[in-house]
Design a protein around this motif. Structure first.
Motif, short mmCIF file in Angstrom:
data_model
loop_
_atom_site.label_atom_id
_atom_site.label_comp_id
_atom_site.label_asym_id
_atom_site.label_seq_id
_atom_site.Cartn_x
_atom_site.Cartn_y
_atom_site.Cartn_z
N MET A 16 0.85 -1.19 0.00
CA MET A 16 0.00 0.00 0.00
C MET A 16 0.88 1.24 0.00
N ARG A 17 0.63 2.12 -0.95
CA ARG A 17 1.46 3.31 -1.08
C ARG A 17 1.09 4.37 -0.04
N LYS A 18 2.05 5.25 0.22
CA LYS A 18 1.84 6.44 1.04
C LYS A 18 2.15 7.64 0.16
N ILE A 19 1.09 8.34 -0.26
CA ILE A 19 1.23 9.42 -1.23
C ILE A 19 0.86 10.75 -0.56
N ILE A 20 1.69 11.76 -0.82
CA ILE A 20 1.42 13.11 -0.36
C ILE A 20 1.25 14.01 -1.57
N HIS A 21 0.24 14.85 -1.53
CA HIS A 21 0.11 15.90 -2.54
C HIS A 21 0.28 17.24 -1.85
N ILE A 22 1.28 18.00 -2.28
CA ILE A 22 1.55 19.33 -1.73
C ILE A 22 1.10 20.38 -2.73
N ASP A 23 0.33 21.35 -2.26
CA ASP A 23 -0.19 22.41 -3.12
C ASP A 23 0.05 23.75 -2.43
N MET A 24 0.86 24.58 -3.04
CA MET A 24 1.13 25.90 -2.48
C MET A 24 -0.15 26.74 -2.52
N ASP A 25 -0.38 27.53 -1.49
CA ASP A 25 -1.63 28.29 -1.37
C ASP A 25 -1.57 29.59 -2.16
N ALA A 26 -2.51 29.71 -3.14
CA ALA A 26 -2.60 30.93 -3.97
C ALA A 26 -1.19 31.38 -4.37
N PHE A 27 -0.45 30.49 -4.98
CA PHE A 27 1.01 30.61 -5.10
C PHE A 27 1.48 31.95 -5.67
N TYR A 28 1.11 32.26 -6.91
CA TYR A 28 1.63 33.48 -7.53
C TYR A 28 1.24 34.71 -6.71
N ALA A 29 -0.03 34.78 -6.32
CA ALA A 29 -0.50 35.94 -5.56
C ALA A 29 0.18 36.02 -4.20
N SER A 30 0.41 34.87 -3.57
CA SER A 30 1.05 34.86 -2.25
C SER A 30 2.50 35.32 -2.34
N VAL A 31 3.19 34.96 -3.43
CA VAL A 31 4.55 35.43 -3.63
C VAL A 31 4.57 36.95 -3.76
N GLU A 32 3.62 37.49 -4.51
CA GLU A 32 3.55 38.95 -4.69
C GLU A 32 3.24 39.65 -3.37
N GLN A 33 2.36 39.09 -2.57
CA GLN A 33 2.04 39.69 -1.27
C GLN A 33 3.21 39.56 -0.31
N ARG A 34 3.95 38.48 -0.41
CA ARG A 34 5.14 38.32 0.42
C ARG A 34 6.19 39.38 0.10
N ASP A 35 6.39 39.62 -1.19
CA ASP A 35 7.45 40.53 -1.63
C ASP A 35 7.06 41.99 -1.58
#
Length: 368
Positions: free
Chosen positions: A1-20
């Motif tokens: 039985m596999r152990k799978i993780i899916h990682i999804d960055m939150d609102a990625f492009y917009a979050s980068v702009e708000q960070r910067d």
């Protein structure tokens, strides 16, 4: 039985702009083209999403929903840099990493470099490492296969973590609304509703043969996921063969100017996808689905890679003239590019001695 993780960055492009840019924090922000240029939304901050704004929406529609919306020009080189930082974190745990885009990936941690038995603990560590390294949040889904992990990662955004245990899988899918199934788009969901399929339980009542008859070969996939089954492995060496965008319209488009405006938006979206993948291609395909569900495609291959919006749009308009769009109402438009190559790869085409060729196909089936 596999152990799978899916990682999804939150609102990625917009979050980068708000960070910067601290001035953008807490404000409705979209990354994409401005309304006066007939642009489209590539990403929307969570503040913007509260107004009903989402990716692929025409910018003119977005500004109508939120007049004080802030538009930011995409910086794909920055997004790629952050994506590489995140991928480096993934590789600390496993080499079985399958990126889906700059902002999301599958990880198979059944056997991992840290020797950890808990996929949930690994996901927690990865989320903390991403926050420390990039000052951004990510959501994680953990389960026994890619389908369930993908759905789980979207359940508690932003900064969420959701586990679907093996014994929960089938019951979870049974209760899931069909429009929340990964791999079921808006047009397919609408068709399923017409057929009386509204939940996983409804889908499970259909035989595999009946689903194949109704949805083509994809029906086999629907049959399996209705039971929580997905045997696709995490493939770190997957080669992308095409990049495409498409949209179904709430109301069928009946006049040529509206169709051209939609095609212009799709061209911009496709250009953004090419920039994101750092690639270009030589074959452009236009997909048109008419109001009567007849679907056609028109393709053309050129000697020089299609790398700018104007070139994509110009060729798309040429292909549109080979259709009945405008004479017949249109319910869906799509653009895709194949014969992909990375930047700097200028190899000449081997299968096309003339400058261009046109491929015409006609399909009377209902395909999404």
């Amino acid at each position: 039985m596999r152990k799978i993780i899916h990682i999804d960055m939150d609102a990625f492009y917009a979050s980068v702009e708000q960070r910067d840019n601290p001035k953008l924090r807490g404000k409705p922000v979209v990354v994409g083209g401005r309304p006066e240029k007939r642009g489209a939304v590539a990403a929307a901050s969570y503040e913007a999403r509260r107004f009903g704004i989402h990716s692929a929406m025409p910018s003119r529609t977005a500004i109508q929903k939120c007049p004080h919306l802030i538009f930011v020009t995409p910086r794909f080189d920055v997004y790629r840099g952050v994506s590489e930082q995140v991928r480096a974190i993934f590789l600390q745990y496993t080499d079985l990493v399958e990126p889906l885009a700059l902002d999301e990936a599958y990880l198979d941690v059944t056997e991992n470099k840290q020797g950890k038995s808990s996929a949930t603990l690994i996901a927690q560590e990865i989320k903390r490492a991403i926050a420390q390294k990039t000052h951004l949040t990510a959501s994680a889904g953990i389960s026994i296969n890619k389908f369930l992990a993908k759905i789980a990662s979207g359940m508690n955004k932003p900064d969420g973590l959701t586990l679907i245990r093996p014994e929960q899988a089938e019951a979870f899918v049974t209760e899931l609304p069909i429009e929340n199934f990964y791999g079921v788009g808006g047009a397919t969901a609408a068709k399923m509703h017409r057929l009386g399929i509204r939940t996983g339980a409804d889908l499970k009542q259909w035989s595999e043969a009946a689903l194949v008859e109704a949805f083509g070969k994809t029906g086999r996939f629907y049959y399996r996921i209705a039971r929580g089954e997905d045997d696709r492995p995490v493939n770190p060496n997957r080669i992308r063969k095409s990049i495409g965008v498409e949209t179904s319209f709430f109301e069928d488009l009946g006049d040529r100017p509206a169709i051209l405006a939609a095609l212009e938006t799709l061209s911009q979206q496709l250009k953004a996808r090419l920039d994101e993948k750092h690639t270009s291609g030589r074959t452009l395909t236009l997909k048109v689905k008419y109001a009567d569900y007849q679907q056609i495609t028109r393709s053309r291959t050129v000697t020089e890679p299609l790398a700018d919006r104007e070139g994509i749009l110009g060729l798309a308009i040429e292909l549109l003239t080979l259709t009945e769009a405008g004479e017949k109402k249109v319910r869906l438009l799509g653009l895709s590019i194949t014969n992909l190559e990375q930047e700097g790869d200028r190899a000449q085409p081997t299968a096309c001695p003339q400058e261009t060729y046109i491929q015409l196909t006609l399909n009377f089936g209902v395909v999404d």
